[in-house]
Design an enzyme around this catalytic site. Structure first.
Site, PDB file in Angstrom:
ATOM      1  N   CYS A 198      23.113  13.133  25.751  1.00 23.90           N
ATOM      2  CA  CYS A 198      23.219  12.795  27.183  1.00 23.90           C
ATOM      3  C   CYS A 198      23.336  14.053  28.028  1.00 23.90           C
ATOM      4  O   CYS A 198      22.793  14.127  29.131  1.00 23.90           O
ATOM      5  CB  CYS A 198      24.394  11.851  27.425  1.00 23.90           C
ATOM      6  SG  CYS A 198      24.067  10.191  26.774  1.00 23.90           S
TER       7      CYS A 198
ATOM      8  N   CYS B 120      28.019  12.702  25.244  1.00 24.00           N
ATOM      9  CA  CYS B 120      27.512  13.256  23.977  1.00 24.00           C
ATOM     10  C   CYS B 120      26.447  14.318  24.250  1.00 24.00           C
ATOM     11  O   CYS B 120      25.948  14.458  25.371  1.00 24.00           O
ATOM     12  CB  CYS B 120      26.958  12.141  23.094  1.00 24.00           C
ATOM     13  SG  CYS B 120      25.308  11.599  23.565  1.00 24.00           S
TER      14      CYS B 120
ATOM     15  N   ASN C 260      26.201   1.363  27.700  1.00 23.70           N
ATOM     16  CA  ASN C 260      25.518   1.557  26.421  1.00 23.70           C
ATOM     17  C   ASN C 260      24.978   0.239  25.898  1.00 23.70           C
ATOM     18  O   ASN C 260      25.592  -0.815  26.045  1.00 23.70           O
ATOM     19  CB  ASN C 260      26.394   2.290  25.390  1.00 23.70           C
ATOM     20  CG  ASN C 260      27.786   1.743  25.218  1.00 23.70           C
ATOM     21  OD1 ASN C 260      28.363   1.176  26.134  1.00 23.70           O
ATOM     22  ND2 ASN C 260      28.337   1.920  24.039  1.00 23.70           N
TER      23      ASN C 260
ATOM     24  N   GLU D 143      25.028   6.832  29.756  1.00 24.39           N
ATOM     25  CA  GLU D 143      24.594   7.876  30.698  1.00 24.39           C
ATOM     26  C   GLU D 143      23.075   7.921  30.792  1.00 24.39           C
ATOM     27  O   GLU D 143      22.505   8.063  31.871  1.00 24.39           O
ATOM     28  CB  GLU D 143      25.094   9.249  30.243  1.00 24.39           C
ATOM     29  CG  GLU D 143      26.600   9.392  30.191  1.00 24.39           C
ATOM     30  CD  GLU D 143      27.223   8.988  28.858  1.00 24.39           C
ATOM     31  OE1 GLU D 143      26.725   8.038  28.212  1.00 24.39           O
ATOM     32  OE2 GLU D 143      28.215   9.610  28.465  1.00 24.39           O
TER      33      GLU D 143
HETATM   34  N1  THU Z   1      27.999   6.392  23.703  1.00 24.08           N
HETATM   35  C1  THU Z   1      27.656   6.477  25.025  1.00 24.08           C
HETATM   36  O1  THU Z   1      27.274   5.475  25.639  1.00 24.08           O
HETATM   37  N2  THU Z   1      27.744   7.685  25.632  1.00 24.08           N
HETATM   38  C2  THU Z   1      28.158   8.829  25.028  1.00 24.08           C
HETATM   39  O2  THU Z   1      28.093   9.886  25.639  1.00 24.08           O
HETATM   40  C3  THU Z   1      28.706   8.775  23.692  1.00 24.08           C
HETATM   41  C4  THU Z   1      28.458   7.523  22.932  1.00 24.08           C
HETATM   42  C5  THU Z   1      27.873   5.100  23.028  1.00 24.08           C
HETATM   43  C6  THU Z   1      26.786   5.050  21.989  1.00 24.08           C
HETATM   44  C7  THU Z   1      27.277   3.930  21.106  1.00 24.08           C
HETATM   45  O3  THU Z   1      26.861   2.698  21.675  1.00 24.08           O
HETATM   46  C8  THU Z   1      28.784   4.014  21.201  1.00 24.08           C
HETATM   47  O4  THU Z   1      29.072   4.782  22.353  1.00 24.08           O
HETATM   48  C9  THU Z   1      29.446   4.687  19.988  1.00 24.08           C
HETATM   49  O5  THU Z   1      28.895   5.929  19.742  1.00 24.08           O
END
Ligand code: THU
Length: 162
Positions: free
Chosen positions: A116, A113, A63, A76
């Site tokens: 994604c 999430c 992320n 993702e």
């Molecule tokens: N995040 C992800 O990278 N993938 C997910 O499926 C859920 C959330 C990240 C986004 C943000 O940088 C941090 O987690 C908190 O939400």
């Protein structure tokens, strides 16, 4: 009561990553390595994703946050958009995801999430074959679904557009 349909989904569980095949252990270890390099100055919640392509290559992403919060991107999608851009003709077999923050231990599997899920579903539809999804917290139990659609019933897709 109106007519109804019941939607069920099967989620497989492994006690820990050591119970998975060596291919999946390698994929998850690549996700862990990239997770620990995520750019997360705002949430302190690091996520790593590793994608196994049909040709055996592994694409990873983490992320990437931004001072303008919505401009950041999940791990993702960072990984899958890169795979889509660099290897448009390679099918995606599997994606392994791991997440861990500073506020709790995150020993339970962290699912992708909704945004994604939608993005991964697009590639399933594009390649006309399922993408297996493994997800884990920092370590510990691992969950797996045999297709992204198991995590996104009633998915919106191009079928509704044309
Ligand atoms: N995040 C992800 O990278 N993938 C997910 O499926 C859920 C959330 C990240 C986004 C943000 O940088 C941090 O987690 C908190 O939400």
């Amino acid at each position: 009561m109106p007519n109804s349909t019941k939607i069920s989904t099967t989620v497989f569980e492994f006690e820990d990553i050591a119970k998975c095949s060596s291919e999946i252990q390698e994929l998850m270890s690549r996700a862990v390595s990239i997770r620990d390099k995520a750019y997360t100055p705002y949430s302190q919640f690091q996520v790593g994703a590793a994608i196994l392509l049909e040709n055996g290559e592994i694409i990873t992403g983490s992320n990437q946050e931004n001072a303008s919060y919505p401009s950041g991107l999940c791990a993702e999608r960072t990984a899958i958009f890169y795979a889509g851009a660099q290897y448009p003709n390679q099918k995606i077999k599997t994606i392994a995801i791991t997440a861990s923050g500073i506020y709790k231990d995150n020993l339970e599997p962290v699912p992708p999430c909704g945004a994604c899920r939608q993005a991964i579903a697009e590639y399933e539809q594009k390649q006309k074959s399922p993408i297996v999804v493994y997800f884990m917290g920092k370590t510990g139990r691992v969950k797996m679904v045999e297709s992204l659609l198991s995590l996104l019933p009633l998915a919106f897709s191009e079928d509704y557009l044309k």
